[in-house]
Design a protein around this motif. Structure first.
Motif, PDB file in Angstrom:
ATOM      1  N   ASP A 182      24.449  38.800  34.113  1.00 22.57           N
ATOM      2  CA  ASP A 182      23.933  37.692  34.915  1.00 22.57           C
ATOM      3  C   ASP A 182      23.668  36.529  33.955  1.00 22.57           C
ATOM      4  O   ASP A 182      22.545  36.294  33.522  1.00 22.57           O
ATOM      5  CB  ASP A 182      22.648  38.117  35.641  1.00 22.57           C
ATOM      6  CG  ASP A 182      22.141  37.051  36.595  1.00 22.57           C
ATOM      7  OD1 ASP A 182      22.670  35.920  36.573  1.00 22.57           O
ATOM      8  OD2 ASP A 182      21.199  37.353  37.361  1.00 22.57           O
TER       9      ASP A 182
ATOM     10  N   ALA B  12      22.572  42.462  30.081  1.00 21.13           N
ATOM     11  CA  ALA B  12      23.072  43.798  30.424  1.00 21.13           C
ATOM     12  C   ALA B  12      23.611  43.852  31.853  1.00 21.13           C
ATOM     13  O   ALA B  12      24.478  44.672  32.160  1.00 21.13           O
ATOM     14  CB  ALA B  12      21.974  44.839  30.236  1.00 21.13           C
ATOM     15  N   ASN B  13      23.107  42.968  32.698  1.00 16.49           N
ATOM     16  CA  ASN B  13      23.601  42.894  34.072  1.00 16.49           C
ATOM     17  C   ASN B  13      24.707  41.849  34.223  1.00 16.49           C
ATOM     18  O   ASN B  13      25.151  41.586  35.336  1.00 16.49           O
ATOM     19  CB  ASN B  13      22.452  42.563  35.028  1.00 16.49           C
ATOM     20  CG  ASN B  13      21.475  43.701  35.145  1.00 16.49           C
ATOM     21  OD1 ASN B  13      21.849  44.862  35.099  1.00 16.49           O
ATOM     22  ND2 ASN B  13      20.207  43.381  35.289  1.00 16.49           N
TER      23      ASN B  13
ATOM     24  N   ALA C  78      28.995  43.494  30.819  1.00 15.46           N
ATOM     25  CA  ALA C  78      27.839  44.319  31.192  1.00 15.46           C
ATOM     26  C   ALA C  78      27.806  45.590  30.345  1.00 15.46           C
ATOM     27  O   ALA C  78      26.744  45.990  29.846  1.00 15.46           O
ATOM     28  CB  ALA C  78      27.879  44.659  32.679  1.00 15.46           C
TER      29      ALA C  78
ATOM     30  N   ALA D  52      24.877  46.420  27.646  1.00 15.45           N
ATOM     31  CA  ALA D  52      23.986  47.452  28.190  1.00 15.45           C
ATOM     32  C   ALA D  52      23.005  48.030  27.169  1.00 15.45           C
ATOM     33  O   ALA D  52      21.845  48.287  27.513  1.00 15.45           O
ATOM     34  CB  ALA D  52      24.802  48.565  28.840  1.00 15.45           C
TER      35      ALA D  52
ATOM     36  N   LYS E 215      33.409  40.508  33.579  1.00 14.89           N
ATOM     37  CA  LYS E 215      31.998  40.722  33.880  1.00 14.89           C
ATOM     38  C   LYS E 215      31.611  42.177  33.635  1.00 14.89           C
ATOM     39  O   LYS E 215      30.585  42.464  33.027  1.00 14.89           O
ATOM     40  CB  LYS E 215      31.688  40.324  35.327  1.00 14.89           C
ATOM     41  CG  LYS E 215      30.233  40.417  35.664  1.00 14.89           C
ATOM     42  CD  LYS E 215      29.939  39.859  37.032  1.00 14.89           C
ATOM     43  CE  LYS E 215      28.451  39.932  37.286  1.00 14.89           C
ATOM     44  NZ  LYS E 215      28.062  39.263  38.514  1.00 14.89           N
TER      45      LYS E 215
ATOM     46  N   THR F 193      17.865  42.008  29.795  1.00 18.76           N
ATOM     47  CA  THR F 193      18.210  42.570  31.101  1.00 18.76           C
ATOM     48  C   THR F 193      19.279  41.729  31.784  1.00 18.76           C
ATOM     49  O   THR F 193      20.234  42.265  32.360  1.00 18.76           O
ATOM     50  CB  THR F 193      16.959  42.670  31.996  1.00 18.76           C
ATOM     51  OG1 THR F 193      16.006  43.530  31.361  1.00 18.76           O
ATOM     52  CG2 THR F 193      17.289  43.228  33.370  1.00 18.76           C
ATOM     53  N   SER F 194      19.135  40.422  31.709  1.00 22.25           N
ATOM     54  CA  SER F 194      20.136  39.533  32.302  1.00 22.25           C
ATOM     55  C   SER F 194      21.495  39.736  31.651  1.00 22.25           C
ATOM     56  O   SER F 194      22.522  39.791  32.348  1.00 22.25           O
ATOM     57  CB  SER F 194      19.701  38.069  32.147  1.00 22.25           C
ATOM     58  OG  SER F 194      18.487  37.843  32.810  1.00 22.25           O
TER      59      SER F 194
ATOM     60  N   LEU G 290      19.275  46.974  26.955  1.00 22.32           N
ATOM     61  CA  LEU G 290      18.213  47.489  27.830  1.00 22.32           C
ATOM     62  C   LEU G 290      17.287  48.456  27.097  1.00 22.32           C
ATOM     63  O   LEU G 290      16.128  48.614  27.469  1.00 22.32           O
ATOM     64  CB  LEU G 290      18.812  48.186  29.057  1.00 22.32           C
ATOM     65  CG  LEU G 290      19.482  47.267  30.067  1.00 22.32           C
ATOM     66  CD1 LEU G 290      20.181  48.090  31.133  1.00 22.32           C
ATOM     67  CD2 LEU G 290      18.477  46.312  30.687  1.00 22.32           C
TER      68      LEU G 290
ATOM     69  N   THR H 297      13.590  40.033  29.365  1.00 20.80           N
ATOM     70  CA  THR H 297      14.225  39.448  30.546  1.00 20.80           C
ATOM     71  C   THR H 297      15.623  38.957  30.194  1.00 20.80           C
ATOM     72  O   THR H 297      16.581  39.169  30.939  1.00 20.80           O
ATOM     73  CB  THR H 297      13.373  38.287  31.103  1.00 20.80           C
ATOM     74  OG1 THR H 297      12.102  38.808  31.501  1.00 20.80           O
ATOM     75  CG2 THR H 297      14.038  37.615  32.288  1.00 20.80           C
TER      76      THR H 297
END
Length: 134
Positions: free
Chosen positions: A47, A44-45, A82, A86, A78, A41-42, A89, A38
């Motif tokens: 976020d 890589a996005n 990302a 990436a 940003k 993923t955050s 992931l 999680t």
């Protein structure tokens, strides 16, 4: 109220689909591994607010706050972040051990420059949630 129920059902269905997909691939992952994924993923996005929720280490929270602020000020930052994160992931994780509320997980990531690195993460179960502490 109906919208909240539909959203809750959708979220539950998505989580179940994710779990079934992992089991179908023959890979059952532990709760600490899910927490680490999680976080990946955050990141890589890009976020960073979501990534901070996965972390308990103060230094890492400070760095994520700085990245979050930079991303708000400059959208290119940003996008760059990302792209940089990436590869997370596709990280392969392996549970090393769980002792009580402490878990160690090895994560192997291949960078954008095709460089392979393995790091060990320590997670702690805090309030029923696994968080990165080191």
């Amino acid at each position: 109220m109906l919208t909240k129920k539909i959203f809750a059902m959708f979220t539950f269905a998505a989580a179940m689909l994710f779990t079934v997909t992992l089991r179908a691939q023959g890979k059952e992952i532990s709760a600490p591994e899910k927490a680490l994924k999680t976080f990946f993923t955050s990141m890589a996005n890009a976020d960073f607010a979501a990534a901070k929720k996965c972390v308990e280490a103060k230094e890492l929270i400070s760095m994520l706050s700085l990245l979050e602020q930079l991303a708000k000020e400059n959208p290119e930052t940003k996008a760059d972040a990302a792209a940089e994160f990436a590869p997370m992931l596709k990280a392969e994780t392996k549970l090393v051990e769980i002792k009580g509320d402490i878990a160690k997980i090895e994560a192997t990531v291949i960078s954008r420059k095709n460089k392979k690195s393995t790091e060990t993460f320590t997670l702690k179960k805090i309030g029923g949630i696994w968080k990165i502490v080191d």
